[in-house]
Design an enzyme around this catalytic site. Structure first.
Site, PDB file in Angstrom:
ATOM      1  N   ALA A  54     -78.796  39.782   0.646  1.00  0.00           N
ATOM      2  CA  ALA A  54     -80.045  39.077   0.893  1.00  0.00           C
ATOM      3  C   ALA A  54     -81.229  39.964   0.501  1.00  0.00           C
ATOM      4  CB  ALA A  54     -80.133  38.702   2.370  1.00  0.00           C
ATOM      5  N   GLY A  99     -74.852  39.943   2.312  1.00  0.00           N
ATOM      6  CA  GLY A  99     -74.586  38.569   1.902  1.00  0.00           C
ATOM      7  C   GLY A  99     -73.720  38.477   0.669  1.00  0.00           C
ATOM      8  N   GLU A 102     -70.325  38.597   1.963  1.00  0.00           N
ATOM      9  CA  GLU A 102     -70.064  37.352   2.687  1.00  0.00           C
ATOM     10  C   GLU A 102     -69.737  36.221   1.720  1.00  0.00           C
ATOM     11  OE1 GLU A 102     -72.393  37.363   6.856  1.00  0.00           O
ATOM     12  OE2 GLU A 102     -73.713  37.615   5.123  1.00  0.00           O
ATOM     13  N   GLU A 122     -75.240  45.319   7.399  1.00  0.00           N
ATOM     14  CA  GLU A 122     -76.403  44.805   8.136  1.00  0.00           C
ATOM     15  C   GLU A 122     -76.816  45.688   9.306  1.00  0.00           C
ATOM     16  OE1 GLU A 122     -74.732  41.180   6.036  1.00  0.00           O
ATOM     17  OE2 GLU A 122     -73.960  43.004   6.976  1.00  0.00           O
TER      18      GLU A 122
END
Length: 252
Positions: A54, A99, A102, A122
Protein backbone atom coordinates in the site's frame (compact mmCIF):
# COMPACT_ATOMS: atom_id res chain seq x y z
CA UNK A 1 -2.84 -22.28 -25.64
CA UNK A 2 -5.76 -20.91 -23.72
CA UNK A 3 -5.93 -17.29 -22.55
CA UNK A 4 -3.98 -16.17 -19.49
CA UNK A 5 -4.85 -12.81 -17.97
CA UNK A 6 -1.98 -10.97 -16.32
CA UNK A 7 -2.34 -8.40 -13.52
CA UNK A 8 0.87 -6.40 -13.06
CA UNK A 9 0.54 -4.86 -9.60
CA UNK A 10 2.83 -1.92 -8.89
CA UNK A 11 4.97 -2.37 -12.02
CA UNK A 12 5.96 -5.80 -13.31
CA UNK A 13 7.65 -6.90 -10.07
CA UNK A 14 4.50 -8.63 -8.80
CA UNK A 15 1.92 -10.12 -11.12
CA UNK A 16 -1.15 -12.26 -10.72
CA UNK A 17 -2.03 -14.68 -13.52
CA UNK A 18 -5.63 -15.76 -13.99
CA UNK A 19 -6.41 -18.79 -16.14
CA UNK A 20 -9.66 -18.02 -17.93
CA UNK A 21 -10.10 -20.81 -20.50
CA UNK A 22 -12.99 -21.39 -20.80
CA UNK A 23 -14.30 -19.79 -17.60
CA UNK A 24 -16.57 -16.77 -17.32
CA UNK A 25 -15.35 -13.31 -18.46
CA UNK A 26 -13.06 -11.36 -16.18
CA UNK A 27 -14.84 -9.02 -13.79
CA UNK A 28 -12.62 -7.87 -10.93
CA UNK A 29 -13.78 -4.61 -9.37
CA UNK A 30 -11.33 -1.74 -9.26
CA UNK A 31 -9.14 -2.78 -12.21
CA UNK A 32 -8.95 -1.48 -15.75
CA UNK A 33 -8.10 -3.72 -18.69
CA UNK A 34 -5.92 -2.90 -21.63
CA UNK A 35 -5.64 -4.66 -24.96
CA UNK A 36 -7.95 -5.92 -27.65
CA UNK A 37 -10.89 -8.09 -26.74
CA UNK A 38 -9.71 -10.78 -29.10
CA UNK A 39 -6.23 -11.04 -27.58
CA UNK A 40 -5.11 -14.04 -25.62
CA UNK A 41 -3.67 -11.90 -22.86
CA UNK A 42 -5.12 -8.77 -21.27
CA UNK A 43 -2.94 -6.53 -19.12
CA UNK A 44 -4.76 -5.26 -16.05
CA UNK A 45 -3.12 -2.82 -13.68
CA UNK A 46 -4.11 -2.30 -10.07
CA UNK A 47 -2.51 -0.62 -7.03
CA UNK A 48 0.29 1.71 -8.17
CA UNK A 49 3.37 2.40 -6.05
CA UNK A 50 7.07 1.57 -5.70
CA UNK A 51 7.14 -0.92 -2.81
CA UNK A 52 4.67 -3.59 -3.92
CA UNK A 53 2.41 -2.73 -0.99
CA UNK A 54 0.00 0.00 0.00
CA UNK A 55 1.14 3.57 -0.70
CA UNK A 56 1.75 4.83 2.83
CA UNK A 57 2.45 8.41 1.70
CA UNK A 58 -0.99 8.53 0.15
CA UNK A 59 -2.61 6.89 3.16
CA UNK A 60 -0.96 9.37 5.53
CA UNK A 61 -3.07 12.11 3.96
CA UNK A 62 -6.33 10.21 4.54
CA UNK A 63 -8.70 10.74 7.43
CA UNK A 64 -9.44 7.84 9.77
CA UNK A 65 -12.74 7.23 7.96
CA UNK A 66 -11.03 7.29 4.58
CA UNK A 67 -8.40 4.81 5.73
CA UNK A 68 -11.09 2.43 6.97
CA UNK A 69 -12.98 2.63 3.69
CA UNK A 70 -9.79 2.19 1.65
CA UNK A 71 -8.72 -0.92 3.54
CA UNK A 72 -12.23 -2.35 3.32
CA UNK A 73 -12.17 -1.97 -0.46
CA UNK A 74 -8.71 -3.54 -0.60
CA UNK A 75 -9.89 -6.44 1.54
CA UNK A 76 -12.86 -6.92 -0.76
CA UNK A 77 -10.62 -6.98 -3.83
CA UNK A 78 -8.40 -9.66 -2.26
CA UNK A 79 -11.48 -11.70 -1.40
CA UNK A 80 -12.70 -11.46 -5.00
CA UNK A 81 -9.34 -12.70 -6.26
CA UNK A 82 -9.38 -15.58 -3.77
CA UNK A 83 -12.91 -16.52 -4.85
CA UNK A 84 -12.14 -16.37 -8.56
CA UNK A 85 -13.31 -19.68 -10.07
CA UNK A 86 -10.20 -20.27 -12.18
CA UNK A 87 -6.70 -20.93 -10.83
CA UNK A 88 -4.68 -17.82 -9.97
CA UNK A 89 -0.88 -17.62 -9.78
CA UNK A 90 1.17 -14.83 -8.20
CA UNK A 91 4.61 -14.13 -9.69
CA UNK A 92 6.99 -12.21 -7.41
CA UNK A 93 10.10 -10.90 -9.12
CA UNK A 94 10.93 -8.03 -6.78
CA UNK A 95 9.38 -6.65 -3.61
CA UNK A 96 6.04 -7.95 -2.30
CA UNK A 97 5.63 -6.22 1.05
CA UNK A 98 2.47 -5.69 3.03
CA UNK A 99 -0.44 -5.52 0.60
CA UNK A 100 1.73 -6.98 -2.14
CA UNK A 101 2.16 -10.21 -0.20
CA UNK A 102 -1.53 -10.15 0.75
CA UNK A 103 -2.34 -10.11 -2.96
CA UNK A 104 -0.04 -13.08 -3.49
CA UNK A 105 -1.66 -14.92 -0.57
CA UNK A 106 -5.07 -14.42 -2.17
CA UNK A 107 -3.84 -16.38 -5.21
CA UNK A 108 -3.91 -20.17 -5.42
CA UNK A 109 -0.24 -20.58 -6.28
CA UNK A 110 2.85 -18.43 -5.77
CA UNK A 111 6.16 -18.30 -7.66
CA UNK A 112 9.09 -16.12 -6.58
CA UNK A 113 12.50 -15.22 -7.89
CA UNK A 114 15.24 -16.28 -5.50
CA UNK A 115 16.09 -12.62 -4.94
CA UNK A 116 12.49 -11.48 -4.39
CA UNK A 117 11.73 -9.92 -1.01
CA UNK A 118 8.39 -10.39 0.69
CA UNK A 119 6.80 -9.99 4.08
CA UNK A 120 3.88 -8.67 6.09
CA UNK A 121 5.82 -5.72 7.47
CA UNK A 122 2.89 -3.68 8.76
CA UNK A 123 3.90 -3.89 12.43
CA UNK A 124 7.14 -2.07 11.56
CA UNK A 125 4.98 0.85 10.43
CA UNK A 126 2.56 0.92 13.36
CA UNK A 127 -0.06 -1.07 11.46
CA UNK A 128 -1.30 -4.62 11.14
CA UNK A 129 -2.19 -6.53 7.97
CA UNK A 130 -5.67 -5.46 6.92
CA UNK A 131 -6.29 -7.07 3.55
CA UNK A 132 -6.44 -10.70 4.61
CA UNK A 133 -2.87 -11.26 5.76
CA UNK A 134 -3.77 -12.22 9.34
CA UNK A 135 -6.15 -14.86 8.00
CA UNK A 136 -4.44 -16.24 4.90
CA UNK A 137 -0.87 -16.46 6.20
CA UNK A 138 -1.72 -18.81 9.12
CA UNK A 139 -3.81 -20.93 6.75
CA UNK A 140 -0.77 -21.17 4.52
CA UNK A 141 2.03 -21.66 7.07
CA UNK A 142 0.33 -22.51 10.36
CA UNK A 143 -0.53 -20.28 13.28
CA UNK A 144 2.79 -20.17 15.15
CA UNK A 145 4.94 -19.35 12.14
CA UNK A 146 2.45 -16.79 10.83
CA UNK A 147 2.44 -15.06 14.23
CA UNK A 148 6.23 -14.95 14.24
CA UNK A 149 6.40 -13.40 10.78
CA UNK A 150 3.65 -10.85 11.47
CA UNK A 151 4.83 -9.94 14.99
CA UNK A 152 8.40 -9.36 13.77
CA UNK A 153 7.55 -7.86 10.38
CA UNK A 154 10.30 -10.07 8.98
CA UNK A 155 11.24 -9.93 5.31
CA UNK A 156 11.97 -13.15 3.45
CA UNK A 157 13.83 -13.83 0.24
CA UNK A 158 12.27 -16.08 -2.37
CA UNK A 159 14.55 -18.92 -1.28
CA UNK A 160 13.55 -18.52 2.37
CA UNK A 161 9.88 -18.30 1.46
CA UNK A 162 10.12 -21.52 -0.54
CA UNK A 163 11.81 -23.31 2.36
CA UNK A 164 8.89 -22.31 4.61
CA UNK A 165 6.26 -23.32 2.05
CA UNK A 166 5.06 -19.77 1.44
CA UNK A 167 5.74 -20.07 -2.30
CA UNK A 168 5.42 -23.10 -4.56
CA UNK A 169 8.56 -22.40 -6.56
CA UNK A 170 11.67 -20.24 -6.20
CA UNK A 171 13.70 -19.68 -9.36
CA UNK A 172 17.00 -17.96 -10.09
CA UNK A 173 16.46 -14.43 -11.32
CA UNK A 174 17.37 -13.64 -14.94
CA UNK A 175 18.89 -10.52 -16.48
CA UNK A 176 15.46 -9.21 -17.47
CA UNK A 177 14.18 -9.49 -13.90
CA UNK A 178 11.11 -11.57 -14.83
CA UNK A 179 12.12 -15.16 -14.05
CA UNK A 180 9.21 -15.71 -11.66
CA UNK A 181 6.75 -14.44 -14.25
CA UNK A 182 8.06 -16.88 -16.86
CA UNK A 183 7.95 -19.75 -14.36
CA UNK A 184 4.38 -18.80 -13.45
CA UNK A 185 3.39 -18.80 -17.11
CA UNK A 186 4.99 -22.23 -17.54
CA UNK A 187 2.96 -23.47 -14.57
CA UNK A 188 -0.17 -21.95 -16.08
CA UNK A 189 0.51 -23.72 -19.37
CA UNK A 190 0.72 -26.99 -17.44
CA UNK A 191 -2.71 -26.38 -15.93
CA UNK A 192 -4.45 -25.11 -19.06
CA UNK A 193 -4.81 -28.46 -20.89
CA UNK A 194 -6.61 -30.06 -17.95
CA UNK A 195 -10.40 -30.35 -17.72
CA UNK A 196 -11.60 -26.84 -16.70
CA UNK A 197 -14.68 -27.95 -14.77
CA UNK A 198 -12.72 -30.57 -12.85
CA UNK A 199 -10.04 -28.01 -11.97
CA UNK A 200 -12.64 -25.46 -10.88
CA UNK A 201 -14.49 -27.98 -8.72
CA UNK A 202 -11.20 -29.19 -7.28
CA UNK A 203 -10.47 -25.63 -6.21
CA UNK A 204 -13.91 -25.32 -4.62
CA UNK A 205 -13.51 -28.61 -2.75
CA UNK A 206 -10.09 -27.62 -1.38
CA UNK A 207 -10.96 -24.03 -0.45
CA UNK A 208 -14.27 -24.85 1.22
CA UNK A 209 -12.98 -28.05 2.75
CA UNK A 210 -10.15 -26.22 4.49
CA UNK A 211 -12.70 -24.19 6.45
CA UNK A 212 -14.50 -27.16 8.02
CA UNK A 213 -13.79 -30.46 9.77
CA UNK A 214 -12.66 -33.38 7.62
CA UNK A 215 -16.04 -35.14 7.68
CA UNK A 216 -17.73 -32.02 6.33
CA UNK A 217 -14.88 -31.61 3.87
CA UNK A 218 -15.46 -35.13 2.56
CA UNK A 219 -19.11 -34.23 2.03
CA UNK A 220 -18.08 -31.13 0.08
CA UNK A 221 -15.77 -33.26 -2.05
CA UNK A 222 -18.64 -35.65 -2.73
CA UNK A 223 -20.91 -32.82 -3.87
CA UNK A 224 -18.22 -31.43 -6.15
CA UNK A 225 -17.53 -34.88 -7.59
CA UNK A 226 -21.24 -35.37 -8.26
CA UNK A 227 -21.36 -32.10 -10.21
CA UNK A 228 -18.55 -33.33 -12.45
CA UNK A 229 -20.12 -36.71 -13.30
CA UNK A 230 -22.55 -35.43 -15.98
CA UNK A 231 -19.92 -33.38 -17.84
CA UNK A 232 -18.85 -34.07 -21.40
CA UNK A 233 -15.25 -33.60 -20.32
CA UNK A 234 -15.45 -36.58 -17.96
CA UNK A 235 -16.64 -38.80 -20.82
CA UNK A 236 -13.98 -37.34 -23.11
CA UNK A 237 -11.27 -38.07 -20.55
CA UNK A 238 -12.28 -41.72 -20.26
CA UNK A 239 -12.60 -42.09 -24.04
CA UNK A 240 -9.17 -40.54 -24.58
CA UNK A 241 -7.66 -42.94 -22.04
CA UNK A 242 -9.28 -45.91 -23.75
CA UNK A 243 -8.20 -44.74 -27.19
CA UNK A 244 -4.69 -43.82 -26.01
CA UNK A 245 -4.85 -40.22 -27.23
CA UNK A 246 -4.67 -36.80 -25.57
CA UNK A 247 -8.10 -35.60 -24.38
CA UNK A 248 -9.73 -32.54 -25.90
CA UNK A 249 -11.61 -30.83 -23.10
CA UNK A 250 -14.20 -28.16 -23.92
CA UNK A 251 -15.34 -27.05 -20.48
CA UNK A 252 -18.77 -28.66 -20.69
Amino acid sequence: MGPIRTFPARAPMLRALLLLHPWRPLGVRGCTSHGTSGGREIQVRALAGPDQGADLKEREQMSAAEVGAFVQRLRGLMSEIAAFPAPTIAAMDGFALGGGLELALACDLRVAASTAVMGLIETTRGLLPGAGGTQRLPRCLGVALAKELIFTGRRLTGVEAHALGLVNHAVDQNEEGNAAYHQARALAQEILPQAPIAVRLGKVAIDRGMEVDIASGMAIEGMCYAQNIPTQDRLEGMAAFREKRPPKFIGK
